[in-house]
Design a protein around this motif. Sequence first.
Motif, PDB file in Angstrom:
ATOM      1  N   ARG A   1       0.846  -1.198   0.000  1.00  0.00           N
ATOM      2  CA  ARG A   1       0.000   0.000   0.000  1.00  0.00           C
ATOM      3  C   ARG A   1       0.873   1.238   0.000  1.00  0.00           C
ATOM      4  NH1 ARG A   1       2.226   2.157   4.309  1.00  0.00           N
ATOM      5  NH2 ARG A   1       1.917   1.209   6.341  1.00  0.00           N
TER       6      ARG A   1
ATOM      7  N   ALA B   1       0.401   5.014   1.437  1.00  0.00           N
ATOM      8  CA  ALA B   1      -0.535   5.565   2.421  1.00  0.00           C
ATOM      9  C   ALA B   1      -0.301   7.051   2.704  1.00  0.00           C
ATOM     10  CB  ALA B   1      -0.417   4.759   3.710  1.00  0.00           C
ATOM     11  N   PRO B   2      -0.521   7.894   1.708  1.00  0.00           N
ATOM     12  CA  PRO B   2      -0.305   9.323   1.963  1.00  0.00           C
ATOM     13  C   PRO B   2      -1.443   9.919   2.790  1.00  0.00           C
ATOM     14  CG  PRO B   2      -1.224   9.025  -0.221  1.00  0.00           C
ATOM     15  CD  PRO B   2      -1.030   7.638   0.348  1.00  0.00           C
ATOM     16  N   SER B   3      -1.133  10.955   3.528  1.00  0.00           N
ATOM     17  CA  SER B   3      -2.187  11.717   4.195  1.00  0.00           C
ATOM     18  C   SER B   3      -2.614  12.807   3.217  1.00  0.00           C
ATOM     19  CB  SER B   3      -1.645  12.379   5.460  1.00  0.00           C
ATOM     20  OG  SER B   3      -1.164  11.393   6.325  1.00  0.00           O
TER      21      SER B   3
ATOM     22  N   ARG C   1      -4.042   3.926  -0.002  1.00  0.00           N
ATOM     23  CA  ARG C   1      -4.742   4.126   1.264  1.00  0.00           C
ATOM     24  C   ARG C   1      -4.598   5.577   1.683  1.00  0.00           C
ATOM     25  NH1 ARG C   1      -2.065   1.287   6.095  1.00  0.00           N
ATOM     26  NH2 ARG C   1      -1.464   3.374   6.773  1.00  0.00           N
TER      27      ARG C   1
ATOM     28  N   ASP D   1      -4.650   8.155   4.384  1.00  0.00           N
ATOM     29  CA  ASP D   1      -4.563   8.273   5.845  1.00  0.00           C
ATOM     30  C   ASP D   1      -5.185   9.601   6.269  1.00  0.00           C
ATOM     31  OD1 ASP D   1      -3.314   5.855   5.853  1.00  0.00           O
ATOM     32  OD2 ASP D   1      -1.383   6.554   6.632  1.00  0.00           O
TER      33      ASP D   1
ATOM     34  N   TYR E   1      -2.361   7.914  13.507  1.00  0.00           N
ATOM     35  CA  TYR E   1      -1.804   7.104  12.426  1.00  0.00           C
ATOM     36  C   TYR E   1      -1.288   5.734  12.887  1.00  0.00           C
ATOM     37  CZ  TYR E   1       2.356   5.431  10.100  1.00  0.00           C
ATOM     38  OH  TYR E   1       3.318   4.620   9.591  1.00  0.00           O
TER      39      TYR E   1
ATOM     40  N   SER F   1      -2.879   2.608  11.107  1.00  0.00           N
ATOM     41  CA  SER F   1      -2.036   1.960  10.110  1.00  0.00           C
ATOM     42  C   SER F   1      -1.868   0.464  10.412  1.00  0.00           C
ATOM     43  CB  SER F   1      -0.681   2.657  10.109  1.00  0.00           C
ATOM     44  OG  SER F   1       0.117   2.173   9.076  1.00  0.00           O
TER      45      SER F   1
ATOM     46  N   ARG G   1       8.641   2.148   3.310  1.00  0.00           N
ATOM     47  CA  ARG G   1       8.441   3.561   3.623  1.00  0.00           C
ATOM     48  C   ARG G   1       9.770   4.176   3.999  1.00  0.00           C
ATOM     49  NH1 ARG G   1       4.461   2.139   8.713  1.00  0.00           N
ATOM     50  NH2 ARG G   1       5.991   1.082  10.002  1.00  0.00           N
TER      51      ARG G   1
ATOM     52  N   HIS H   1      10.546   6.345   9.479  1.00  0.00           N
ATOM     53  CA  HIS H   1       9.531   5.521  10.140  1.00  0.00           C
ATOM     54  C   HIS H   1      10.103   4.334  10.911  1.00  0.00           C
ATOM     55  CE1 HIS H   1       5.769   7.349   8.903  1.00  0.00           C
ATOM     56  NE2 HIS H   1       6.261   7.531   7.690  1.00  0.00           N
TER      57      HIS H   1
END
Length: 441
Positions: free
Chosen positions: A5, A7-9, A39, A41, A183, A187, A201, A205
């Motif tokens: 995935r 997963a940007p905000s 996805r 976020d 998050y 997540s 990522r 992270h």
Amino acid sequence: MTVTRFAPSPTGYLHVGNLRTALFNYLIAKKTGGQFILRLDDTDPERSKPEYADAIKQDLEWLGIEWDRVETQSSRLERYAMAADKLREIGRFYEAFETPTELDLKRKKQLNMGKPPVYDRAALDLSNAEKDALRAERGSGVWRFKLDHARISWTDGILGEISIDAASVSDPVLIRGDGQVLYTIASVVDDTEMGITHVVRGSDHVTNTATQIQIIEALGGTVPNFAHHSLLTGPQGEALSKRLGTLALRDLRENGVEPLALLSHMARIGSSDPIELRANMAELIEGFDLSRFGSAPTKFDVDDLYPLTAKHLHGLDVSAVAPDLDALAIPQEQREAFWNVARDNITTRRDIETWWLLCRDGAEPVIDDADKDFVADALGLLPDTPFDADSWSNWTAAVKEKTGRKGRGLFMPLRKALTGMSHGPDMSQLMPLLRVIRAKT
Ligand code: GLU
């Protein structure tokens, strides 16, 4: 099956740093015929905006990064609440009431004493009565996950063996005092419930990953394979974070960067494989290998995208630029010849217009003082339009005979008089396309 995935905000536009994450996840999924999920976020209702979500999709579409489905975290809040209940039930979740100022003070004290600024778990010692009193006074507290103070280890797809002492990390806050799910837990729940097998990522992270592994285990989920790519820096190794705003994908698009040039570059910088222009997504997928990437920060220079963009354009057939030629209303019968002459002389599609306007309207002549008489003589010998493939050689031969000039001294003033420029396509190919010679009038 590989399931990844991105997963940007949706709180801003995608930039080159985000693209790296998106592309890696996409490529590793597609390499094995797996699925790639977009996805969003969007658990932060204040900062998440539908227009950013739309912009993210547009940017990925422009690049040809196709998602198999879209998930939005805002529509899954009850799943996160259930996970929170479970953590409470098993005694891994606790409410804490410190204000940001109090936490800050604690951190400063710890640092002064030379200790790592890790949350001291004071809230674990609160009695129910004390909690009730604090809740009455300050409202609901934040909810922290109680880490198990053991080492957390995993084999990272890029960084190799990683081991982090959980005692060196603060118990992460998963739910804010106002109830907003953060998050970290959202997540984890998504990765587990959506069967995510690989998470790639940024290396910012890594600590999140350590805590997320424990949360996943506490919830009884399967821990995905993690890989953390290095962060991008500027060409001099300077932090890119502040400049990322100027490296938005939409700006690159606006500036004429070609998708395949950008993708080819991003799929290789920071790896031990050479940067090669790929003709399509299938080639990118085929040539991608996560294990070739290193942990050192990766230098990114936006200027590197333009030679690749030019190279991509130089290889295009006239049909591939039909929309650009349509936009300039270039007559069908002139297209092939025009494109064959113009394409090697452009860096981006925006340059097509320059050459077309030259052909259609002629150029403001550039005539150096020292060449005034020479050019006037030469123009007297210029045949009438339309020119053909021999016009340039016939004309320059005649001019040479009359003036005795040769080589650069012969050709350059004539090129400048006809095109207004000292560089450009082969004049014998360009001349048949020139409709108007302003120097003559
Ligand atoms: N929304 C998170 C971010 O943009 C996703 C990080 C992740 O891939 O887990 O940083």
